[in-house]
Design a protein around this motif. Structure first.
Motif, mmCIF file in Angstrom:
data_model
loop_
_atom_site.group_PDB
_atom_site.id
_atom_site.type_symbol
_atom_site.label_atom_id
_atom_site.label_comp_id
_atom_site.label_asym_id
_atom_site.label_seq_id
_atom_site.Cartn_x
_atom_site.Cartn_y
_atom_site.Cartn_z
ATOM 1 N N ASN A 30 0.817 -1.210 0.000
ATOM 2 C CA ASN A 30 0.000 0.000 0.000
ATOM 3 C C ASN A 30 0.854 1.264 0.000
ATOM 4 O O ASN A 30 0.559 2.222 -0.712
ATOM 5 C CB ASN A 30 -0.931 -0.012 1.210
ATOM 6 N N SER B 14 -1.452 2.998 -5.903
ATOM 7 C CA SER B 14 -2.386 2.868 -7.032
ATOM 8 C C SER B 14 -2.883 1.431 -7.172
ATOM 9 O O SER B 14 -4.032 1.206 -7.544
ATOM 10 C CB SER B 14 -1.736 3.332 -8.325
ATOM 11 N N LEU C 42 -5.529 0.922 -4.522
ATOM 12 C CA LEU C 42 -6.737 1.669 -4.883
ATOM 13 C C LEU C 42 -7.552 0.949 -5.958
ATOM 14 O O LEU C 42 -8.775 1.066 -5.992
ATOM 15 C CB LEU C 42 -6.372 3.076 -5.358
ATOM 16 N N ARG C 43 -6.873 0.208 -6.812
ATOM 17 C CA ARG C 43 -7.602 -0.577 -7.821
ATOM 18 C C ARG C 43 -8.378 -1.717 -7.184
ATOM 19 O O ARG C 43 -9.444 -2.094 -7.647
ATOM 20 C CB ARG C 43 -6.645 -1.127 -8.873
ATOM 21 N N PRO D 238 -11.336 0.488 -4.382
ATOM 22 C CA PRO D 238 -11.471 1.842 -4.934
ATOM 23 C C PRO D 238 -12.267 2.813 -4.060
ATOM 24 O O PRO D 238 -12.091 4.004 -4.146
ATOM 25 C CB PRO D 238 -12.190 1.611 -6.266
ATOM 26 N N ARG D 239 -13.097 2.317 -3.200
ATOM 27 C CA ARG D 239 -13.977 3.197 -2.429
ATOM 28 C C ARG D 239 -13.475 3.500 -1.033
ATOM 29 O O ARG D 239 -14.095 4.281 -0.321
ATOM 30 C CB ARG D 239 -15.364 2.573 -2.332
ATOM 31 N N ARG D 240 -12.390 2.866 -0.637
ATOM 32 C CA ARG D 240 -11.978 3.016 0.756
ATOM 33 C C ARG D 240 -10.472 2.962 0.883
ATOM 34 O O ARG D 240 -9.819 2.087 0.315
ATOM 35 C CB ARG D 240 -12.599 1.883 1.575
ATOM 36 N N ASP D 241 -9.925 3.894 1.647
ATOM 37 C CA ASP D 241 -8.498 3.864 1.962
ATOM 38 C C ASP D 241 -8.311 2.910 3.135
ATOM 39 O O ASP D 241 -8.833 3.152 4.228
ATOM 40 C CB ASP D 241 -8.009 5.270 2.324
#
Length: 151
Positions: A43, A48, A51-52, A55-58
């Motif tokens: 991470n 990136s 995130l793929r 995608p909606r949450r860190d």
């Protein structure tokens, strides 16, 4: 064969420990912390990619929390801390876990700024350095344990 015997032999076949409170706290949660630590390395080194997948949450804070929890429990149960009070064990294991985890994040951030922005290379550097840091930390803890006089 009883249900308990079947469960024990099934976990034994896979090299797992039986599900007890002790094993959950000091084996399975540290293992889960190691997995989170590895995911955290990816991470930080390659955000990136993560995130793929999410995608909606860190998930950085979740991974960091699980990493600190797992490494803290691992340290808490080490023989070199066994003679201490619960309060001291909590303090020292928390300090070690937070220092190790945040120090690793700092190392990865520095490495990420040096390594060319290549997805495969960043991921490999993250995982490789994470495995190396875990190995060093584990060897250090085992060395500290070896200095404890056995009663």
């Amino acid at each position: 064969m009883s249900a308990e015997d079947a469960r024990v032999s099934l976990t034994g076949k896979f090299g797992l420990k039986p599900l007890t409170k002790e094993n959950l706290l000091f084996y399975y949660l540290p293992v889960q912390g190691t997995l989170s630590y590895t995911a955290l390395s990816i991470n930080v080194m390659n955000p990136s990619l993560v995130l793929r997948i999410f995608p909606r949450r860190d998930i950085t804070n979740v991974l960091l929390f699980n990493t600190i929890l797992g490494s803290g429990l691992y340290l808490y149960n080490r023989p070199h801390l066994s003679a201490l009070t619960t309060k001291e064990k909590l303090l020292y294991s928390s300090f070690g876990a937070v220092t190790f985890s945040l120090g690793s994040v700092l190392i990865w951030a520095i490495v990420r700024s040096i390594v060319p922005q290549n997805v495969a290379l960043c991921t490999a550097c993250g995982i490789g350095s994470g495995v190396a840091l875990i190995k060093i930390a584990r060897t250090y803890a085992e060395h500290a344990d070896s200095l404890v006089k056995k009663a």
